[in-house]
Design a protein around this motif. Structure first.
Motif, PDB file in Angstrom:
ATOM      1  N   PHE A 287       0.830  -1.204   0.000  1.00  0.00           N
ATOM      2  CA  PHE A 287       0.000   0.000   0.000  1.00  0.00           C
ATOM      3  C   PHE A 287       0.867   1.258   0.000  1.00  0.00           C
ATOM      4  N   ILE A 288       1.857   1.314   0.895  1.00  0.00           N
ATOM      5  CA  ILE A 288       2.652   2.536   0.961  1.00  0.00           C
ATOM      6  C   ILE A 288       3.546   2.674  -0.262  1.00  0.00           C
ATOM      7  N   ASN A 289       3.932   1.571  -0.877  1.00  0.00           N
ATOM      8  CA  ASN A 289       4.694   1.676  -2.122  1.00  0.00           C
ATOM      9  C   ASN A 289       3.816   2.176  -3.272  1.00  0.00           C
ATOM     10  N   ALA A 290       2.540   1.809  -3.262  1.00  0.00           N
ATOM     11  CA  ALA A 290       1.622   2.369  -4.247  1.00  0.00           C
ATOM     12  C   ALA A 290       1.482   3.875  -4.035  1.00  0.00           C
ATOM     13  N   MET A 291       1.442   4.300  -2.772  1.00  0.00           N
ATOM     14  CA  MET A 291       1.376   5.733  -2.478  1.00  0.00           C
ATOM     15  C   MET A 291       2.664   6.436  -2.934  1.00  0.00           C
TER      16      MET A 291
ATOM     17  N   ALA B 189       6.627   1.066   5.446  1.00  0.00           N
ATOM     18  CA  ALA B 189       7.975   1.466   5.041  1.00  0.00           C
ATOM     19  C   ALA B 189       8.098   1.406   3.520  1.00  0.00           C
ATOM     20  N   PRO B 190       8.120   2.563   2.857  1.00  0.00           N
ATOM     21  CA  PRO B 190       8.226   2.559   1.397  1.00  0.00           C
ATOM     22  C   PRO B 190       9.628   2.186   0.948  1.00  0.00           C
ATOM     23  N   GLY B 191       9.738   1.724  -0.288  1.00  0.00           N
ATOM     24  CA  GLY B 191      11.064   1.401  -0.810  1.00  0.00           C
ATOM     25  C   GLY B 191      11.029   0.301  -1.837  1.00  0.00           C
ATOM     26  N   LEU B 192      11.943  -0.624  -1.678  1.00  0.00           N
ATOM     27  CA  LEU B 192      12.117  -1.679  -2.674  1.00  0.00           C
ATOM     28  C   LEU B 192      11.134  -2.824  -2.502  1.00  0.00           C
ATOM     29  N   GLY B 193      10.421  -2.855  -1.385  1.00  0.00           N
ATOM     30  CA  GLY B 193       9.443  -3.912  -1.186  1.00  0.00           C
ATOM     31  C   GLY B 193      10.004  -5.075  -0.398  1.00  0.00           C
TER      32      GLY B 193
ATOM     33  N   PHE C 129      -7.295  -9.166  -3.887  1.00  0.00           N
ATOM     34  CA  PHE C 129      -6.375  -8.047  -3.664  1.00  0.00           C
ATOM     35  C   PHE C 129      -4.965  -8.526  -3.370  1.00  0.00           C
ATOM     36  N   LEU C 130      -4.801  -9.752  -2.857  1.00  0.00           N
ATOM     37  CA  LEU C 130      -3.454 -10.253  -2.567  1.00  0.00           C
ATOM     38  C   LEU C 130      -2.636 -10.425  -3.834  1.00  0.00           C
ATOM     39  N   ARG C 131      -3.274 -10.756  -4.933  1.00  0.00           N
ATOM     40  CA  ARG C 131      -2.540 -10.849  -6.201  1.00  0.00           C
ATOM     41  C   ARG C 131      -2.009  -9.471  -6.596  1.00  0.00           C
ATOM     42  N   GLU C 132      -2.782  -8.423  -6.328  1.00  0.00           N
ATOM     43  CA  GLU C 132      -2.315  -7.075  -6.633  1.00  0.00           C
ATOM     44  C   GLU C 132      -1.233  -6.639  -5.660  1.00  0.00           C
ATOM     45  N   VAL C 133      -1.363  -7.033  -4.396  1.00  0.00           N
ATOM     46  CA  VAL C 133      -0.292  -6.772  -3.418  1.00  0.00           C
ATOM     47  C   VAL C 133       1.026  -7.353  -3.929  1.00  0.00           C
ATOM     48  N   ASP C 134       0.962  -8.571  -4.426  1.00  0.00           N
ATOM     49  CA  ASP C 134       2.138  -9.245  -4.977  1.00  0.00           C
ATOM     50  C   ASP C 134       2.666  -8.487  -6.193  1.00  0.00           C
ATOM     51  N   ALA C 135       1.765  -8.057  -7.066  1.00  0.00           N
ATOM     52  CA  ALA C 135       2.179  -7.362  -8.286  1.00  0.00           C
ATOM     53  C   ALA C 135       2.810  -6.008  -7.975  1.00  0.00           C
ATOM     54  N   ILE C 136       2.241  -5.273  -7.018  1.00  0.00           N
ATOM     55  CA  ILE C 136       2.823  -3.983  -6.624  1.00  0.00           C
ATOM     56  C   ILE C 136       4.223  -4.192  -6.081  1.00  0.00           C
ATOM     57  N   ASN C 137       4.387  -5.239  -5.284  1.00  0.00           N
ATOM     58  CA  ASN C 137       5.698  -5.505  -4.700  1.00  0.00           C
ATOM     59  C   ASN C 137       6.735  -5.803  -5.776  1.00  0.00           C
ATOM     60  N   THR C 138       6.372  -6.629  -6.740  1.00  0.00           N
ATOM     61  CA  THR C 138       7.305  -6.955  -7.820  1.00  0.00           C
ATOM     62  C   THR C 138       7.626  -5.722  -8.659  1.00  0.00           C
TER      63      THR C 138
END
Length: 439
Positions: free
Chosen positions: A214-218, A248-252, A280-289
């Motif tokens: 979430f914070i990486n999307a932000m 904690a934003p950053g590299l994931g 939504f967990l699939r999107e969590v995974d995709a945002i992280n990657t």
């Protein structure tokens, strides 16, 4: 009390050593004879702060021993902790339970009538019931682990909670006795059924992963609008309902837990016909990657649009500090991608060089930060080791070709680096950049 720990990887070695430290007699069992020999000699097979001293003390006291025989394990004790791995299945991401089943099957012919098998492995809900059907007459309980690499000994000896799922009062009583020293010290004990206990670990890790993504999307929105993600997290985290931890934003995230666990929970929900509930967990995974690709693209822009004939220095190889674990390491993923795009890549890490080299032999590794940064066109800070906060930016500026820094972990002081002549870039902080006094 006497107990065995079946599987002496990360969870098993820590659990066995800590239980011996609490005064129990412990036998650790594994099919990997080489690992067993190392442990029996008091040498941990991985880096974890505090574990070496604990392991050595347990072995020397005689309370902790190791072997390879399930029959010996069954003779040694009536309580057996399953700590084997549950890696993801290729394609689906579902947990591979073959090692859990194999460990239980190996014990089964030798178990006494009052045997208790306690699962600590991270498994999908329903696993305990499957094992109970596989081993009729044997009590199955689940006691999930909540270890953070780099803090695993502390998390075991001073746990935030102990969760135990059992099907009978006597099994719960046995585990209460096992953990009595920790309960006497104030550790919360949550007693429930096996299915709920199985759910706790996957649900907890999925929630934490969601906060990170979430914070990486932000941060992506901050990059596009000129907002500052660190001030955003400070303001959001001040709300006690949200909190600062894992915001904690950053590299994931990476490692052997969060990526694997969100995929396993999603796969289990889909198998139950409930995939929509956790889509939504699939999107969590995709945002992280996606964070890894963003850092690669940022670095490519900083070196003029192409990595050809460019030198890239990478600070960090482990997936997190205070660990030598490189499984699903975001740092290594970025470094390898940059190399594939044509750059010459050198990597420094205080502990993970040997394991990283085994995984990525095409990359160059050093144990000297200055050597890593020599003639670099850009420096990527990818693992937030505390040692990197003590670096002298002026000294490094003298050895690089271009003083350009990407702080993908937001733990370096941008003011100090800019004052030393560096351009500083960090995801979600578009107002950084030119050195102090620069254009």
């Amino acid at each position: 009390m006497r107990l065995t720990v079946i599987g002496t990887g990360y969870v098993g070695a820590v659990h066995a050593s800590c239980m011996a430290e609490l005064g129990h007699d412990v036998l650790g069992v594994d099919v990997d004879a080489e690992r067993i020999a190392e442990l029996a000699a008091g040498r941990p097979p991985f880096y974890e702060p505090g574990l070496g001293a604990l392991l050595k003390r347990g072995v020397e006291s005689g309370r902790l021993r190791f072997g390879t025989s399930p029959a010996e394990a069954a003779r040694f004790a009536g309580t057996h902790f399953l700590c084997v791995g549950t890696p993801p299945l290729a394609g689906s991401g579902a947990a591979d339970l073959r090692y859990v089943e194999a460990a239980a099957d190996a014990l089964a012919p030798h178990l006494s009538d009052d045997a208790l098998i306690v699962g600590k492995s991270t498994v999908p809900v329903g696993t305990a019931a499957q094992l109970a059907a596989r081993l009729p007459g044997t009590e199955i309980a689940w006691n999930p682990e909540f270890l953070r690499e780099g803090c695993a000994v502390q998390d075991t000896m001073r746990p935030e909670r102990i969760v135990v799922g059992t099907g009978s009062p006597w099994a719960e009583a046995r585990l209460r006795e096992m953990y009595a020293p920790l309960l006497d010290a104030g550790a919360p004990f949550i007693a429930t059924d096996p299915a709920t206990a199985e759910m706790v670990k996957l649900a907890s890790n999925s929630f934490l992963a969601t906060k990170v993504s979430f914070i990486n999307a932000m941060a992506e929105i901050c990059d596009a609008t000129g907002a500052d993600v660190l001030t955003l997290t400070e303001a959001m985290g001040a709300d006690t309902r949200i909190g600062h931890r894992f915001l904690a934003p950053g590299l994931g995230f990476g490692g052997s837990c969060l990526p694997k666990d969100i995929r396993a929970l999603a796969a289990r929900a889909e198998a139950l016909g409930l995939g929509g509930s956790v889509a939504f967990l699939r999107e969590v995974d995709a945002i992280n990657t996606r964070q890894r690709r963003r850092i690669v693209e940022l670095a490519r822009r900083l070196v003029g649009g192409s990595f050809a004939e460019r030198n890239v220095a990478v600070l960090g190889a482990a997936f997190k500090p205070n660990s030598d674990d490189v499984r699903d390491s975001p740092a290594l993923a970025v470094a390898e991608h940059v190399r594939q795009l044509g750059a010459e890549v050198r990597i420094h890490d205080p502990e993970a060089v040997d394991k990283a080299r085994a995984v990525c032999p095409s990359l160059q590794f050093t144990l000297d930060v200055a050597k890593t940064c020599e003639q670099a066109d850009v420096v990527l800070h990818l693992t937030e080791w505390p040692q990197y906060r003590e670096l002298d930016p002026a000294a490094l500026a003298a050895v690089v070709r271009t003083p350009a820094l990407v702080d993908a972990r937001h733990t370096l002081d941008p003011g100090a680096w800019r004052a030393a002549g560096w351009t500083v870039h960090a995801p979600g902080r578009p107002r950084l950049g030119a050195p102090a006094g620069g254009a």
